[in-house]
Design a protein around this motif. Structure first.
Motif, mmCIF file in Angstrom:
data_model
loop_
_atom_site.group_PDB
_atom_site.id
_atom_site.type_symbol
_atom_site.label_atom_id
_atom_site.label_comp_id
_atom_site.label_asym_id
_atom_site.label_seq_id
_atom_site.Cartn_x
_atom_site.Cartn_y
_atom_site.Cartn_z
ATOM 1 N N ALA A 1 61.275 167.702 61.198
ATOM 2 C CA ALA A 1 60.861 168.741 60.282
ATOM 3 C C ALA A 1 59.888 169.511 61.105
ATOM 4 C CB ALA A 1 60.589 168.428 58.831
ATOM 5 N N ASP A 2 59.943 170.360 62.068
ATOM 6 C CA ASP A 2 58.812 170.885 63.042
ATOM 7 C C ASP A 2 58.060 171.955 62.049
ATOM 8 O OD1 ASP A 2 61.600 172.089 63.544
ATOM 9 O OD2 ASP A 2 60.044 173.771 63.974
ATOM 10 N N GLY A 3 58.686 172.438 61.017
ATOM 11 C CA GLY A 3 58.040 173.661 60.493
ATOM 12 C C GLY A 3 56.986 173.148 59.455
ATOM 13 N N VAL A 4 56.919 171.928 59.241
ATOM 14 C CA VAL A 4 55.601 171.266 58.379
ATOM 15 C C VAL A 4 55.086 170.236 59.093
ATOM 16 C CG1 VAL A 4 56.971 171.897 56.056
ATOM 17 C CG2 VAL A 4 57.518 169.654 57.278
ATOM 18 N N ALA A 5 55.114 170.121 60.178
ATOM 19 C CA ALA A 5 54.449 169.113 61.030
ATOM 20 C C ALA A 5 52.785 169.229 61.514
ATOM 21 C CB ALA A 5 55.344 168.721 62.145
#
Length: 328
Positions: free
Chosen positions: A237-241
């Motif tokens: 989940a790159d968008g929240v990393a």
């Protein structure tokens, strides 16, 4: 609601600035998901717009203010979605946009940033290293640094989602009444914005933030009540990393979130597969966090009506096929 940086009056005014193409995204009961999840489920579909994420609600505010002040350039760090949104909004208002992203960000997101006309600079390392480089560019060139979640416009733009959800919450007209909203938690713009509006207009709705176990910094900070940084992240989940929560954003989150939960990678993948199989939606991992939270704690949500914000659909299709195990 007192105490946070967000103001409901400004959020309402934001709807007059944001391009209507990003407003009033579909909100609907998805009964096909309910037998496996054991609760009533509504989907708030933030992928149904030109940048396939909620981020342009905030960048529309940012760029409208920049254009009004005569500014002609801006820079941001992005995991991919904010960069697309700022590029889209900047292009429409004559603002030159530079986006700094990790070299390991999904190729589909990077390609789209370029296609929208932004200058893209890649750095080795993660999102937080991109944040440092974007700040350096802003200082060097004397241009606006757009900081997601710290800049109030990004939060209040996202908060317009809360206005649309509140219309479906008691004492309004959802059937059955809406009990909880599940919000993906990264930097915190969406969680604090939507959470503030719901606490002001629909205080009976539980605000639950969801983050991956492999990127827990904001959740750990919320639980402790002070900033917790982590050394690395390990999640699809790159968008929240993110690794370094912003103190002012955490202060807001502490006032509006009823809970913050962490979910496993396997549950995120299972949520993506369920959204494909039962809702016909191809989503990025961050958008499946709400479904993952229900999968991991069915007893908590049994018999309730929950809404999950499907916040982004910008996913590398080769990776998506590997994750969901399907030939598309």
């Amino acid at each position: 609601m007192a105490g946070t940086r967000i103001d409901v009056g400004r959020v309402r005014a934001a709807r007059e600035v944001i391009d209507p193409v990003f407003l009033d995204t579909p909100l609907y009961r998805c009964e096909a998901l309910e037998p496996e999840l054991g609760c009533a489920v509504s989907i708030k579909l933030e992928t149904a717009n030109p940048v396939r994420s909620f981020k342009a609600r905030g960048t529309e505010l940012v760029t409208s203010l920049l254009a009004g002040s005569g500014a002609r350039a801006a820079v941001c760090a992005s995991a991919g979605n904010l960069g697309q949104a700022l590029a889209w909004s900047g292009r429409g208002r004559g603002i030159d946009v530079t986006v700094v992203a990790s070299r390991s960000a999904p190729a589909a997101k990077l390609d789209r940033i370029r296609a929208l006309g932004a200058e893209l600079e890649l750095v080795d390392g993660d999102f937080d290293m991109a944040r440092d480089r974007a700040a350096a560019i802003a200082a060097r060139d004397g241009i606006r640094l757009v900081e997601d979640s710290l800049d109030i416009e990004t939060c209040e733009g996202a908060a317009t989602i809360g206005l649309e959800l509140a219309a479906a919450a008691p004492p309004f007209n959802a059937t059955p009444p809406l009990d909880a909203v599940l919000i993906a938690l990264g930097g915190g713009a969406m969680a604090t914005g939507v959470g503030h509006v719901l606490k002001a207009l629909a205080p009976g709705v539980e605000v639950i933030c969801v983050q991956p176990l492999g990127a827990p910094a904001m959740t750990l900070s919320w639980r402790r009540g002070s900033v917790v940084t982590t050394g690395s992240t390990d999640t699809i989940a790159d968008g929240v990393a993110g690794r370094r929560p912003i103190p002012a954003v955490l202060d807001d989150l502490l006032l509006v979130a009823d809970d913050a939960v962490l979910v496993r990678e396997a549950s995120i993948v299972a949520g993506m597969r369920m959204l494909l199989d039962h809702a016909g939606l191809v989503v990025e991992p961050s958008a499946a966090l709400g479904v993952a939270a229900v999968l991991e704690d069915r007893d908590r949500f049994a018999g309730r009506h929950v809404a999950t914000i499907v916040c982004g659909g910008n996913v590398d299709m080769d990776a998506y096929r590997r994750w969901v195990g399907m030939a598309l």
